[in-house]
Design an enzyme around this catalytic site. Structure first.
Site, PDB file in Angstrom:
ATOM      1  N   SER A 678       0.766  -1.351   0.049  1.00 14.78           N
ATOM      2  CA  SER A 678       0.091   0.033   0.002  1.00 14.78           C
ATOM      3  C   SER A 678       0.752   1.367  -0.049  1.00 14.78           C
ATOM      4  O   SER A 678       0.224   2.419  -0.416  1.00 14.78           O
ATOM      5  CB  SER A 678      -0.779  -0.055   1.214  1.00 14.78           C
ATOM      6  OG  SER A 678      -1.919  -1.004   1.140  1.00 14.78           O
ATOM      7  N   LYS A 721      -9.094   2.471   4.681  1.00 13.17           N
ATOM      8  CA  LYS A 721      -8.158   3.508   4.477  1.00 13.17           C
ATOM      9  C   LYS A 721      -8.654   4.888   4.437  1.00 13.17           C
ATOM     10  O   LYS A 721      -8.341   6.215   5.187  1.00 13.17           O
ATOM     11  CB  LYS A 721      -7.332   3.176   3.493  1.00 13.17           C
ATOM     12  CG  LYS A 721      -6.420   2.135   3.331  1.00 13.17           C
ATOM     13  CD  LYS A 721      -5.702   1.712   2.099  1.00 13.17           C
ATOM     14  CE  LYS A 721      -4.938   0.661   2.216  1.00 13.17           C
ATOM     15  NZ  LYS A 721      -4.144   0.214   0.866  1.00 13.17           N
TER      16      LYS A 721
END
Length: 775
Positions: A678, A721
């Site tokens: 990520s 997120k």
């Protein structure tokens, strides 16, 4: 032995019978040739030769089918019976051996060599005689087949050979053994054979006696037990005592009769109850059998609860118990709608995946209440033994059914809502793999006949509504994951937490702490202060603990020396209740800085915000990575470093800039392990900012993976997120263009407060994140 005398006699073949000399016996004669031979003997001198056939089934015996040695007998009496049969009484005279067969037209004649009996008076013969007599007396005493007067008459015979023949005639010997005795012309040889046969018969009789005694004792014991048991029944009946074993067995049979059971289950239960009835009550096995019977009787083989088909009422119950969770609620309502149309629908298998504290376990209880079903739960965290799922074999001490059967037994219904909690925290060792055992439980094609090692009977689990919870899917075996329908619960927004606190958490804690209505008041600003300054989580567990802490402080103020009539919690006095704030706005970057970029990551406890710091120092061109980075993040950093080298000219860097510089990438909170694909673009942005001196905007956070050529690849956990970015106070979020479709699942209020910047290449990221002015 003297040479015998040769004479001619008619021959009468015998089937399955042998006649010794000095033996008197009745014979039934039916064959035509045999009758003719008898008639010829009667016409002559009443003597006839008897010899046994080797095979009794032969109707027309030939010379080779007849034994050579036989007995010459005299016919004492002859009687014709109805049907053409003749009964004849004969007496054996002496042995004879067939020398020649004379085949006549109507019957068979033979030339025989006769052996008249001689009285052997040798010492050996006398010794053998005494031994035979002693053995015969023992045989008669043990067998009790011969009357005492017959024994006396036998023992009164003086001639040794004749005595041996008479004794042989009384013994239960096979035809072959008797023929051996008949063949023994010599008296000593005959006595030796007879001694051996008598010894064998005595051994057989001794064994028969022991067996008979053992059987008799067992029968006597059983009869005694039966008699005592009947006495106990009679006593219990007179006393009206139904707590005895008879009453217990009767109660078990009555319980079994009151259940709807499959034939296989009914047969097994009846068999086990019969076993229990025959066992002594104090034995350990009796307790094992009783426990097994109780478990079988308590299992819901056919008892089902009726589903609530009022969809509006079910939806109202779900909304009462939980705020948000729209996708989960929608799936439950859809299932109820299908149940309204068909009864054949198998129970679904839902897997709720999300961080701790978002309500995965409590939603299962609400589902059961909304559907009108029983609720049962099995926690799988830390389970590593297959027997926890399938049960133990009953041969083991302390054996019990597995958690699945125990749960079905406890709820008492065939179609409960069954919660399998923390399925991602199972493990396996030498005792088996519980995840593999769950494959049968959660497979709609197999669980209609689930086999538990303890129960040993197929149990139908197809009507169960399965709900499985997990924090992450990475540790769940792929075959098991394939059997479940995944529903993600990423976490709550600030507004959702506020609503959950107002509707559920505050009323619950106020009631638990004994604060009546009106004794405490928590303002909206105070509640937002708790959410922002004291909690930073995906769920609401820490929020509930903080509210409980406020309620405890309020209770202390209400009952202390300076009693108050009411406690009011505001943003101004919140520190007095919860202490110094754990999180401050100063944690968030407020100004653009070079070498620092804000990244977004997904963890098992929800989305997290990561600050990536990069420092450039003189060195030898090495890349240092610190902060407990996993292998994936290290590879992302190296890929970003290679991209920077490749694009040095475009970034206004010297081609060999890296030769005299060391780059150090650090992620703060180094004790916490971090990994995942990520942070590629975040680390690349941080390195470029540190190398070029261009500052990274403070209000921007990013997520995405980078390739060597600078392409931005999609990543997972976008919703988690974005919620983390929202909690952190970020204004803009950079994400891969391929993840744009994931924004549809976001709450509307989050979309309004954030600006989403989809990118496909690293150049776009730099254009958005880096300020143009130099440091």
């Amino acid at each position: 032995m003297k040479q015998g005398i040769i004479k001619n006699y008619p021959l009468l073949p015998l089937r399955g019978l042998l006649v010794f000399p000095a033996m008197i016996i009745h014979l039934d004669v039916g064959r035509e040739k045999s009758i003719k031979a008898l008639e010829a003997a009667m016409v002559q001198d009443r003597y006839i030769m008897l010899s046994t056939q080797k095979e009794a089934q032969t109707d027309e015996p030939r010379p080779q089918d007849i034994y050579e040695f036989g007995t010459v007998v005299t016919i004492k009496q002859l009687l014709k019976l109805p049907g053409g049969t003749i009964r004849v009484l004969v007496e054996g005279v002496h042995r004879a051996k067939i020398v020649e067969f004379i085949d006549g037209e109507s019957y068979m004649s033979v030339s025989v060599e006769e052996f008249p009996e001689e009285n052997d008076k040798s010492a050996e013969a006398e010794a053998l005689k005494r031994m035979v007599v002693e053995q015969f007396e023992q045989w008669v005493k043990l067998g009790k087949k011969i009357p005492p007067d017959t024994l006396l008459s036998v023992l009164g015979v003086e001639e040794i050979g004749r005595l041996a023949d008479i004794i042989a005639g009384h013994l239960s010997l096979s035809l072959e053994d008797k023929q051996l005795l008949l063949d023994a012309v010599d008296t000593v040889d005959r006595l030796n054979l007879l001694c051996g046969f008598l010894s064998r018969e005595l051994e057989i009789l001794e064994i028969e006696k022991k067996i008979s005694q053992r059987v008799r004792k067992q029968v006597e014991k059983n009869q005694k037990e039966y008699y005592l048991r009947e006495q106990m029944k009679a006593i219990n009946k007179e006393l009206g005592d139904k707590d005895g074993k008879a009453g217990e067995v009767e109660e078990l049979r009555r319980r079994m009769a009151g259940l709807e059971l499959a034939e296989e289950v009914k047969t097994k239960l009846a068999k086990e109850i019969d076993r229990l009835e025959k066992m002594p009550g104090m034995t350990a096995e009796s307790a094992v059998v009783r426990t097994y019977i109780d478990i079988l009787l308590e299992l819901p083989w056919s008892d089902s609860s009726e589903d609530n088909t009022d969809i509006d009422a079910a939806e109202k119950i779900l909304d009462e118990d939980h705020y948000g969770l729209a996708r989960v609620k929608e799936r439950i309502i859809e299932h109820l709608a299908v149940r309204c149309l068909t009864e054949e629908m198998k129970g679904p298998i839902l897997c709720l995946v999300g961080p701790p504290g978002v309500g995965k376990t409590s939603i299962a209880k609400s589902v059961a209440r909304a559907m009108g079903r029983k609720f049962t739960r099995a926690s799988l965290g830390g389970v590593r033994d297959e027997a926890e799922i399938r049960g133990h074999r009953r041969t083991y001490v302390g054996a019990l059914p597995g958690r699945i059967i125990q749960g079905m037994r406890n709820c008492g219904k065939k179609n409960p809502v069954f919660l399998l909690d923390e399925v991602d925290k199972m493990s396996s060792d030498f005792r088996g793999d519980p995840g593999a055992a769950l494959l049968e439980v959660l497979d709609p094609e197999q669980n209609n006949a689930f086999s538990d090692h303890y129960v040993e009977l197929p149990f139908d689990l197809s009507k169960v509504f399965w709900i499985v919870t997990a924090n992450t899917t990475h540790t769940i075996p792929k075959p098991l994951l394939d059997r479940m329908e995944m529903i993600s619960i990423p976490g709550y927004t600030e507004e959702e937490k506020r609503q959950i606190a107002i509707k559920y958490l505050i009323p619950k804690q106020v009631k638990l702490h004994g604060l009546a209505d009106g004794l405490i008041s928590i303002s909206d600003h105070a509640l937002l202060g708790i959410i922002r300054d004291y909690t930073r989580e995906a769920g609401v567990r820490e929020l509930e603990r903080c509210i409980a802490g406020v309620c405890r402080k309020a209770a202390r103020k209400l009952v202390g020396k300076k009693k108050r009539s009411k406690v009011v919690v505001t943003a101004g006095n919140l520190n007095a209740f919860l202490g110094i704030a754990k999180y401050h706005n100063t944690d968030k970057r407020t100004a653009a800085e070079a070498g620092i970029a804000t990244g977004l990551a997904w963890t098992s406890v929800g989305g997290e915000v990561l600050e990536v710091e990069t420092s450039v120092i003189k060195g030898k061109g090495e890349l240092f990575l610190t902060g407990q980075l996993g292998n994936v993040m290290k590879e992302s950093a190296r890929a970003g470093y290679t991209y920077i080298k490749r694009r040095a000219q475009e970034l206004k860097l010297a081609d060999d800039f890296y030769k005299d510089l060391d780059i150090h990438i650090h992620l703060p909170e180094g004790a916490i392990p971090k990994d995942g694909p990520s942070a590629g673009i975040t680390m690349a942005t941080s390195m470029i900012s540190a190398l070029t001196g261009r500052k990274v905007a403070a209000d921007i956070a990013m997520t995405g993976e980078i390739t060597l050529r600078g392409r931005v690849l999609p990543v997972g956990g976008i919703k988690e997120k974005v919620l983390a970015a929202h909690r952190y106070g970020v204004k803009r979020v950079v994400l891969p263009a391929a993840n744009k479709r994931d924004l549809e699942d976001l709450p509307a209020n989050v979309k309004k407060r954030l600006t989403f910047l989809p990118v496909s290449h690293m150049d776009e990221v730099l254009a958005l994140a880096l300020e143009n002015s130099d440091a």
